[in-house]
Design a protein around this motif. Structure first.
Motif, PDB file in Angstrom:
ATOM      1  N   PRO A   6       0.826  -1.215   0.000  1.00 59.40           N
ATOM      2  CA  PRO A   6       0.000   0.000   0.000  1.00 59.40           C
ATOM      3  C   PRO A   6       0.860   1.265   0.000  1.00 59.40           C
ATOM      4  CG  PRO A   6      -0.774  -1.578   1.635  1.00 59.40           C
ATOM      5  CD  PRO A   6       0.554  -2.068   1.169  1.00 59.40           C
ATOM      6  N   SER A   7       0.271   2.360  -0.445  1.00 65.14           N
ATOM      7  CA  SER A   7       0.992   3.635  -0.479  1.00 65.14           C
ATOM      8  C   SER A   7       1.418   4.049   0.929  1.00 65.14           C
ATOM      9  CB  SER A   7       0.100   4.719  -1.086  1.00 65.14           C
ATOM     10  OG  SER A   7      -1.037   4.937  -0.281  1.00 65.14           O
ATOM     11  N   TYR A   8       2.498   4.804   0.989  1.00 60.12           N
ATOM     12  CA  TYR A   8       2.987   5.277   2.285  1.00 60.12           C
ATOM     13  C   TYR A   8       3.782   6.558   2.109  1.00 60.12           C
ATOM     14  CZ  TYR A   8       7.464   3.116   0.939  1.00 60.12           C
ATOM     15  OH  TYR A   8       8.623   2.774   0.285  1.00 60.12           O
ATOM     16  N   THR A   9       3.898   7.289   3.197  1.00 61.93           N
ATOM     17  CA  THR A   9       4.731   8.489   3.251  1.00 61.93           C
ATOM     18  C   THR A   9       5.645   8.385   4.461  1.00 61.93           C
ATOM     19  OG1 THR A   9       2.948   9.824   2.291  1.00 61.93           O
ATOM     20  CG2 THR A   9       4.742  11.006   3.378  1.00 61.93           C
ATOM     21  N   LEU A  10       6.919   8.608   4.254  1.00 60.09           N
ATOM     22  CA  LEU A  10       7.904   8.591   5.335  1.00 60.09           C
ATOM     23  C   LEU A  10       8.512   9.979   5.484  1.00 60.09           C
ATOM     24  CD1 LEU A  10       9.799   5.237   4.583  1.00 60.09           C
ATOM     25  CD2 LEU A  10       7.889   5.619   6.146  1.00 60.09           C
ATOM     26  N   ALA A  11       8.804  10.368   6.704  1.00 67.79           N
ATOM     27  CA  ALA A  11       9.396  11.672   6.973  1.00 67.79           C
ATOM     28  C   ALA A  11      10.550  11.521   7.960  1.00 67.79           C
ATOM     29  CB  ALA A  11       8.357  12.632   7.530  1.00 67.79           C
ATOM     30  N   ASP A  12      11.660  12.188   7.660  1.00 68.38           N
ATOM     31  CA  ASP A  12      12.852  12.178   8.504  1.00 68.38           C
ATOM     32  C   ASP A  12      13.252  13.612   8.831  1.00 68.38           C
ATOM     33  OD1 ASP A  12      12.773   9.479   7.827  1.00 68.38           O
ATOM     34  OD2 ASP A  12      14.430   9.609   6.400  1.00 68.38           O
ATOM     35  N   ALA A  13      14.074  13.765   9.848  1.00 69.93           N
ATOM     36  CA  ALA A  13      14.583  15.091  10.197  1.00 69.93           C
ATOM     37  C   ALA A  13      15.912  14.939  10.923  1.00 69.93           C
ATOM     38  CB  ALA A  13      13.591  15.854  11.065  1.00 69.93           C
ATOM     39  N   TRP A  14      16.755  15.960  10.801  1.00 69.27           N
ATOM     40  CA  TRP A  14      17.986  15.982  11.581  1.00 69.27           C
ATOM     41  C   TRP A  14      18.426  17.426  11.817  1.00 69.27           C
ATOM     42  CZ3 TRP A  14      22.037  18.342   9.046  1.00 69.27           C
ATOM     43  CH2 TRP A  14      22.058  18.268   7.649  1.00 69.27           C
ATOM     44  N   ILE A  15      19.185  17.630  12.864  1.00 70.22           N
ATOM     45  CA  ILE A  15      19.775  18.923  13.169  1.00 70.22           C
ATOM     46  C   ILE A  15      21.198  18.682  13.641  1.00 70.22           C
ATOM     47  CG2 ILE A  15      18.843  18.951  15.531  1.00 70.22           C
ATOM     48  CD1 ILE A  15      18.647  22.024  15.216  1.00 70.22           C
ATOM     49  N   ALA A  16      22.143  19.497  13.148  1.00 67.29           N
ATOM     50  CA  ALA A  16      23.562  19.257  13.438  1.00 67.29           C
ATOM     51  C   ALA A  16      24.256  20.566  13.788  1.00 67.29           C
ATOM     52  CB  ALA A  16      24.244  18.606  12.236  1.00 67.29           C
ATOM     53  N   TRP A  17      25.204  20.453  14.683  1.00 69.19           N
ATOM     54  CA  TRP A  17      26.101  21.555  15.029  1.00 69.19           C
ATOM     55  C   TRP A  17      27.504  21.176  14.589  1.00 69.19           C
ATOM     56  CZ3 TRP A  17      30.485  21.424  18.083  1.00 69.19           C
ATOM     57  CH2 TRP A  17      31.084  22.656  18.372  1.00 69.19           C
ATOM     58  N   GLN A  18      28.181  22.091  13.857  1.00 69.79           N
ATOM     59  CA  GLN A  18      29.548  21.864  13.395  1.00 69.79           C
ATOM     60  C   GLN A  18      30.446  22.956  13.938  1.00 69.79           C
ATOM     61  OE1 GLN A  18      30.608  22.371   9.140  1.00 69.79           O
ATOM     62  NE2 GLN A  18      31.334  20.259   9.215  1.00 69.79           N
TER      63      GLN A  18
END
Length: 788
Positions: free
Chosen positions: A725-737
């Motif tokens: 079946p159809s699907y939607t995936l979502a990711d996120a990230w935050i980084a300090w350099q």
């Protein structure tokens, strides 16, 4: 033992971090050769899609490229993480070591030793012959390229769908470099990786790298009253784990300013625990009875649906399965620059071992049923209470060893001339021994010994090819390209079937002694194209290209006749129009492609139930025709230096034409106008990334991304049970350099909506029962990186 190994590698990595930090001088790290930086606007991306280094925007082929830094930041671990981000790429894995890769709806379900995949997997120009060796760890890469559409001219037999090319980071002369990462996350995620570049003189350098990824897994055990039988290295308290270790060692030597030598050795040791199968559908006759032959009813009554997301992450099988894989390979490449061309000589070998045991239903079995009736009426159990367990429970066992040798000789003209050409010769030898066993824990003959059968195949394949391609710039704005390749393939198999127990009940295989099959094929593939550049930042191109995939032999075939009768090659002609545009002073990049693919003799693998079978049979046969048409769009924008956003979209209309396959138990075999398997009609991805430099000089970067895939059929009959079946995936990230670009700490989350989505599904018993696997739930963690 795992704890000791974790501690040892972590201490070693942290120690190297500290040592390098003390020795560090304040300087910026080198930019990857995959991207050429410019002041403001989008960077140029260098690819080798035409066997020479070129700007992606100058290549008249549909290509998606991911730089090594982008792969690391997105925490991509394998090719399944690339799915959805590269238009048209769909991956569905029967087990962790057996990915089914499709591009633009073109893929291969057949996983036997005598078949070839439709997508060519390469690492540094070396072709991987066996499917079980292709699902490699993404680490220490310079870039990853996905070429879409037939690439028969330059890449040959297994590139009818496209090419996935991994390009590793090479040793750098004269510089010491070190990079390390450490990740911790939920489900016991504990990943460690490092790479070091060591100069060994003015003209020699070595690069060593490794990646180790561990997780305890996200499966839970359903209490069915008995403990599962461990067959690998896990128990009831630790199921679904994964331990992966990969390494690479390379040496670069430049004895003269015109000659370079590259040597590489790599390996991997992967250990996966149980891969859960979940009942996802059952229909009549028999399998909708609410009885022991109905997997949905059994799963409900034992409590398999009471876990998270309807129990899709809970396991109730009687055996704890496993997948183990060991890989090793090496290559040597010599390049010498003549005045008229560069000569490349490349040789490589690869050796792999794959072992897998899978409970195909994920359910406990019923008491053994004598299907002959000698020990009483079998219907007493077949139609009995679902509390008895599942009568048609099955186990799949695979043992495969493979060795391959490849070689290539190539001449490449200078890239600066108006007439550019490449020509070469390619050869390969593949030797594969594969045994696949199928057991039925609850079905037997009068012996009451659970049925177990095994199919054996010893495969030897040889291939030769010669190719050439040339581009001539007629004017400063208009070019013509033409190319051709001749390929010859020869395959030989020795097959046999063993009925080990319950010989009077033949559910899937019939016994036969070692029987030999052999066939060969030749093909002439070609490509013609034209490129028009109205400005230096816009290219419009059109091409007609053909592709070829050699014939082969059905794996796990029921009879000697089917095992030794080859299916024919498939051929495709692709008509493509595309545009690649860098606009608004290279603040906006827009690449579009429209294509029409005309397929002949498409190879289609089915697990179906003919009237003569008690459970089902494998068959690979040639569909008459298929047509595939679609549109792909890729967009990247950087309106201001601190903001970047983009996305992809793919529309795909892929259907069989005039396909009349072998009829199943229903009498139907007409699949004309059905959708191709692994061919979503719509898919898209999108991301937005913001980066802000702080007063201290350090930088904070945040990224939010999502991807969508519409419904996908997994079988030619378009059975409604055989659907992802159809699907939607979502990711996120935050980084300090840090200001000196040495330290980075990143927090990340994948599938943050915690969507339960299917990654594979297959049906049995004439498509009346179906079982699926599901992708990872929400995962999150922190990654610390150091680079010197």
């Amino acid at each position: 033992m795992r704890s000791i190994w974790r501690l040892t590698t972590t201490v070693a990595t942290v120690g190297l971090m500290a040592t390098s930090a003390l020795a560090q001088e304040q300087e910026q790290p080198e930019t990857s050769t995959s991207e050429t930086p410019r002041q403001g606007g989008l960077n140029e991306i260098i690819v080798t899609a035409q066997k020479r280094a070129e700007n992606l925007q100058d290549v008249p082929v549909a290509v998606t490229a991911f730089g090594g830094e982008a792969l690391d930041q997105a925490n991509m671990k394998g090719l399944e993480d690339v799915q959805g981000r590269a238009p048209g790429l769909v991956i569905s894995s029967f087990s962790p070591g057996q990915p089914e890769i499709a591009i633009r709806g073109v893929g291969t379900k057949e996983d036997g030793a005598g078949a070839s995949d439709s997508t060519l997997i390469m690492v540094d120009g070396v072709y991987f012959a066996t499917r079980t060796a292709t699902n490699i760890d993404i680490f220490d890469l310079e870039r990853l390229e996905v070429l879409r559409g037939p690439q028969g001219t330059l890449f040959g037999k297994n590139a009818i769908a496209g090419v996935v090319n991994y390009v590793t980071r090479k040793p750098t002369l004269g510089e010491f470099e070190f990079k390390a990462r450490q990740t911790v996350g939920n489900f016991g995620t504990f990943d460690t990786g490092a790479g070091v570049n060591i100069p060994l003189g003015e003209n020699v350098a070595a690069r060593l790298s490794f990646s180790r990824r561990d997780t305890d897994g996200y499966l839970t055990r359903v209490d069915v009253g008995t403990r599962a039988v461990p067959t690998g290295s896990e128990d009831d308290d630790d199921i679904g784990f994964a331990e992966r270790f990969a390494w690479r060692a390379a040496i670069a030597w430049e004895p003269t300013d015109r000659t370079s030598v590259f040597l590489s050795l790599d390996g991997a040791d992967d250990d996966f625990g149980t891969d859960n199968r979940e009942p996802v559908g059952s229909v009549g006759p028999l399998h909708d009875c609410g009885c022991a032959s109905d997997p949905m009813a059994v799963n409900e009554v034992i409590g398999g649906t009471r876990g998270k997301n309807g129990g899709v992450y809970s396991y109730a099988g009687e055996e704890l399965g496993f997948s183990k894989r060991d890989l090793i390979g090496g290559m040597a490449q010599v390049d010498h620059e003549f005045s008229f061309a560069t000569l490349t000589v490349l040789g490589a070998f690869r050796d792999s071992t794959f072992k897998n045991l899978l409970d195909s239903s994920g359910l406990p079995p019923s008491p053994v049923v004598d299907l002959t009736g000698s020990n009483g009426n079998p219907n007493l159990i077949l139609l009995g209470s679902p509390e008895l367990g599942f009568t048609f429970d099955s186990v799949d066992v695979i043992d495969e060893q493979a060795t391959q040798y490849t070689g290539e000789i190539r001449l490449t003209s200078p890239g600066s001339s108006r007439f550019r050409w490449v020509a070469g010769l390619f050869g390969s030898i593949e030797d594969i021994q594969r045994t696949e066993g199928v057991g039925f824990s609850g079905l037997s003959d009068q012996s009451l010994e659970p049925s177990f059968v095994a199919a054996n195949m010893d495969f030897l394949g040889k291939g030769l090819g010669g190719y050439g391609q040339a581009t001539f710039e007629l004017t400063d704005t208009f070019s013509l390209t033409g190319g051709a390749r001749y390929s010859y393939e020869k395959k030989r198999i020795i097959a046999s079937n063993d009925v080990i127990t319950s010989p009077n009940v033949l559910l899937i295989l019939r016994p036969f002694p070692e029987t030999r099959g052999e066939d060969s094929w030749s093909n002439f593939s070609w490509r013609i194209g034209a490129e028009f550049r109205p400005t230096s930042d816009i290219m419009v191109y059109g091409s007609v290209a053909t592709g070829f995939k050699s014939g082969g032999f059905t794996g796990t075939a029921t009879t000697a006749e089917r095992a030794t009768t080859a299916f024919e090659p498939e051929e495709a002609t692709n008509y493509e129009l595309g545009a690649k545009m860098d606009l608004l002073d290279r603040r906006l990049r827009l690449n579009t492609t429209a294509f029409y693919l005309d397929y002949k003799d498409l190879q289609v693998t089915r697990f179906f139930q003919p009237p003569t079978s008690g459970f089902g049979e494998f068959i690979t046969e040639n569909a008459s025709d298929a047509t595939i048409k679609g549109v792909e769009v890729e967009l990247t924008a950087q309106p201001v230096d601190f903001l970047e956003f983009g996305g992809t979209y793919a529309y795909l209309d892929a259907k069989y034409k005039n396909f009349f396959g072998t009829p199943d138990i229903s009498g139907s075999g007409d699949f004309s106008d059905n959708r191709l398997r692994q061919a979503p009609k719509h898919s898209w991805s999108a991301y937005v990334q913001v980066s802000q430099e702080l007063a201290s000089g350090s930088t904070i970067t945040a990224n939010l991304n999502a991807r969508y895939q519409s419904d996908v059929f997994t079988n030619a009959d378009n059975n409604p049970l055989d659907v992802l079946p159809s699907y939607t995936l979502a990711d996120a990230w935050i980084a300090w350099q840090s200001a000196d670009r040495v330290w980075e700490i990143q927090g990340w989350v994948k599938n943050f909506t915690d969507e339960a989505y299917r990654t594979h599904v297959y049906s049995q018993r004439g498509g009346r029962i179906a079982f699926g696997t599901f992708g990872s739930p929400r995962t999150y963690g922190v990654t610390l990186s150091y680079e010197y």
